[in-house]
Design an enzyme around this catalytic site. Sequence first.
Site, short mmCIF file in Angstrom:
data_model
loop_
_atom_site.label_atom_id
_atom_site.label_comp_id
_atom_site.label_asym_id
_atom_site.label_seq_id
_atom_site.Cartn_x
_atom_site.Cartn_y
_atom_site.Cartn_z
N PHE A 288 -41.87 -18.17 57.96
CA PHE A 288 -40.82 -17.30 57.42
C PHE A 288 -41.13 -16.75 56.04
O PHE A 288 -40.54 -15.76 55.61
CB PHE A 288 -39.48 -18.07 57.36
N LYS B 224 -46.16 -14.03 67.31
CA LYS B 224 -44.91 -14.79 67.42
C LYS B 224 -44.43 -15.03 66.01
O LYS B 224 -44.87 -15.94 65.33
CB LYS B 224 -45.17 -16.11 68.15
N GLU C 82 -38.55 -17.11 63.61
CA GLU C 82 -37.22 -16.70 64.07
C GLU C 82 -36.30 -16.35 62.89
O GLU C 82 -35.28 -15.71 63.08
CB GLU C 82 -36.59 -17.79 64.95
N SER D 200 -45.84 -25.13 58.63
CA SER D 200 -45.85 -26.48 58.06
C SER D 200 -46.97 -27.32 58.68
O SER D 200 -47.42 -27.05 59.80
CB SER D 200 -44.50 -27.15 58.34
N CYS E 190 -47.12 -21.19 49.88
CA CYS E 190 -48.06 -22.30 50.07
C CYS E 190 -49.01 -22.38 48.89
O CYS E 190 -49.78 -23.32 48.78
CB CYS E 190 -48.83 -22.13 51.37
N GLU F 48 -44.17 -31.86 50.27
CA GLU F 48 -43.96 -30.43 49.99
C GLU F 48 -42.46 -30.19 49.84
O GLU F 48 -41.69 -30.40 50.77
CB GLU F 48 -44.51 -29.59 51.14
P1 NAD Z 1 -42.71 -23.97 60.43
O1 NAD Z 1 -43.86 -24.85 60.68
O2 NAD Z 1 -41.34 -24.53 60.54
O3 NAD Z 1 -42.74 -22.72 61.43
C1 NAD Z 1 -43.91 -21.95 61.61
C2 NAD Z 1 -43.89 -21.35 63.01
O4 NAD Z 1 -43.87 -22.40 63.97
C3 NAD Z 1 -42.65 -20.48 63.27
O5 NAD Z 1 -43.04 -19.35 63.98
C4 NAD Z 1 -41.75 -21.41 64.09
O6 NAD Z 1 -40.93 -20.71 65.01
C5 NAD Z 1 -42.74 -22.29 64.84
N1 NAD Z 1 -42.23 -23.66 65.08
C6 NAD Z 1 -41.36 -24.35 64.31
N2 NAD Z 1 -41.18 -25.60 64.82
C7 NAD Z 1 -41.96 -25.69 65.92
C8 NAD Z 1 -42.22 -26.73 66.87
N3 NAD Z 1 -41.64 -27.92 66.79
N4 NAD Z 1 -43.10 -26.48 67.86
C9 NAD Z 1 -43.71 -25.28 67.96
N5 NAD Z 1 -43.48 -24.25 67.10
C10 NAD Z 1 -42.63 -24.45 66.08
O7 NAD Z 1 -42.95 -23.31 58.99
P2 NAD Z 1 -41.96 -22.37 58.16
O8 NAD Z 1 -40.82 -23.20 57.66
O9 NAD Z 1 -41.67 -21.12 58.89
O10 NAD Z 1 -42.91 -21.96 56.92
C11 NAD Z 1 -43.08 -22.76 55.78
C12 NAD Z 1 -44.32 -23.62 55.87
O11 NAD Z 1 -45.46 -22.78 56.08
C13 NAD Z 1 -44.61 -24.36 54.59
O12 NAD Z 1 -45.02 -25.66 54.93
C14 NAD Z 1 -45.74 -23.58 53.95
O13 NAD Z 1 -46.57 -24.33 53.08
C15 NAD Z 1 -46.48 -23.15 55.16
N6 NAD Z 1 -47.34 -22.00 54.88
C16 NAD Z 1 -48.68 -22.24 54.78
C17 NAD Z 1 -49.54 -21.21 54.46
C18 NAD Z 1 -51.01 -21.47 54.32
O14 NAD Z 1 -51.75 -20.53 54.13
N7 NAD Z 1 -51.48 -22.70 54.40
C19 NAD Z 1 -49.04 -19.92 54.27
C20 NAD Z 1 -47.67 -19.69 54.40
C21 NAD Z 1 -46.83 -20.76 54.71
#
Ligand code: NAD
Length: 489
Positions: free
Chosen positions: A154, A178, A181, A231, A286, A380
């Site tokens: 997000f 994808k 949401e 994450s 991140c 985090e």
């Molecule tokens: P998230 O892991 O909750 O969601 C990421 C994606 O996975 C979304 O599209 C979501 O719909 C999907 N998802 C969520 N739960 C799931 C599950 N149980 N099974 C399968 N798919 C699932 O992350 P977020 O809250 O959207 O974003 C924040 C996180 O992203 C932070 O931890 C941040 O550090 C990380 N991030 C990392 C980088 C990097 O380059 N390393 C860059 C941007 C964000």
Amino acid sequence: MAVAELKYPEVKNYIKGRFVDSDDAKIDVISPLDGSLLSRVPDSGSKALDEAVKAAKEAFPAWSAMPIKERVQILFNYRNLLQKYRDELTELIHLENGKIKSEAAAEVDKAIELTEFAVSLPQIIPGEILEVSKGVDCKTERMALGVVASITPFNFPCMVPNWTIPNVIALGNCMILKPSEHVPLTANRLAEILKEAGLPDGVFSVVNGTREIVEGICDHPDIKAVSFVGSTKVAKIVYKRATGTLKRCLALGGAKNHLLVLPDAQVEMTASNIAASMSGCAGQRCMAASAMVGVGKIDHIIDKVCEESRKIVPGENLGSVISKEAKERIERYITEAEKAGAKVLVDGRNATVKGSEGGFYVGPTVIDYVTPDMAIAKEEVFGPVLAIMRASTLDDAIAIENSSTYGNAAAVFTQSGGLAKYVTEKASAGMIGVNIGVPVPREPFSFGGWNESRFGSGDITGKSSIEFWTQMKKTTIKWNPEARTNWMS
Ligand code: NAD
């Protein structure tokens, strides 16, 4: 609530060049700026995914056969359209993500830069040819993989999808996005812009949803490669599942970035960099400075960091966090650290913005005397919170940084070249800054962390991404039957 009450029409999946209705359950899309309902997004499953994959498979032969120099002309148009629609995209990102408009505009500018790199790919990827025996040539070419997928978080609704879209498409693949949401509106606008740029139908699709569709992507037999950004918890699930079905996978996870501050650091620059790194995008980066490790006597720098932090005001130069749950989680970390003995110097709890009382705001927060065993030091937080730890030697500070399970970024603030070099050599992170709070490598350099901030090999952008999104074809050619050959032919 009736559909008419939504600020934006209900989000649809974008498949084969058009928006398609679905009877999937819907998820509310809430603006974190004020808690208002923006739209609804389908929580799709295998039906939508199968349709998108079918469209991508149909589009692939013609798209991959088109010379790359022609494919990138469409991306050249896309780059110009991103520029044209910069204000509109800025507004969408601001509304659905909650970041301030200048940060949202910077995302669009970064998407433009990412696309400019993709447009330059024909200059970077030419293969090699060599006469390996008399009359026998061997040549290499980078070929597309086929149908691939990109799953995004997000926190950067425009930039992170564009870490993959331009390179993936330029290299001849067909792609399924994808998006998160929480922020589906920007993703669908990008799909429309790609179509306006001239992209053939089926080359790019957007499917919406959460866990079910992500698992479907990992399992789908016709998807060749998956990139994930989000994450660490979900990155691990996606990496294991996608590679379990023998796909290529690159999964970028969360972060806990340490800034090591030495007593000789230039005070104003260090303090303003740290405050900006900690609070930019409400700490939901991140690459955010989440932990500061001060070496020796650095109280004068901490005072200045607090002074700079107090200039950051929710609703003015600080956006909201993504949800009520995120606000509660961040405030819980602060309260638990305080209970464990840390000292809250600048307190962002219970922040509100006049006129936007329904919004999810956390003010800038600076916490001193955090110890490495506290949750706030290890986990985090993903909010505008700086946890300060104290170390008596530089090696102790490096040991704290090295003990993190993450490894996205680390930075050092000092005027000493020798000490800076020592830290850049010893820090266990993929992206290192010297006197820079957010050391994001710009194109053509690639983006990616180490340890539990990244699973898989290579980075997600820049030159490193070429390897991930292509496969090498090696062709050995002999035309002349009389050619003198050696033992290998
Ligand atoms: P998230 O892991 O909750 O969601 C990421 C994606 O996975 C979304 O599209 C979501 O719909 C999907 N998802 C969520 N739960 C799931 C599950 N149980 N099974 C399968 N798919 C699932 O992350 P977020 O809250 O959207 O974003 C924040 C996180 O992203 C932070 O931890 C941040 O550090 C990380 N991030 C990392 C980088 C990097 O380059 N390393 C860059 C941007 C964000």
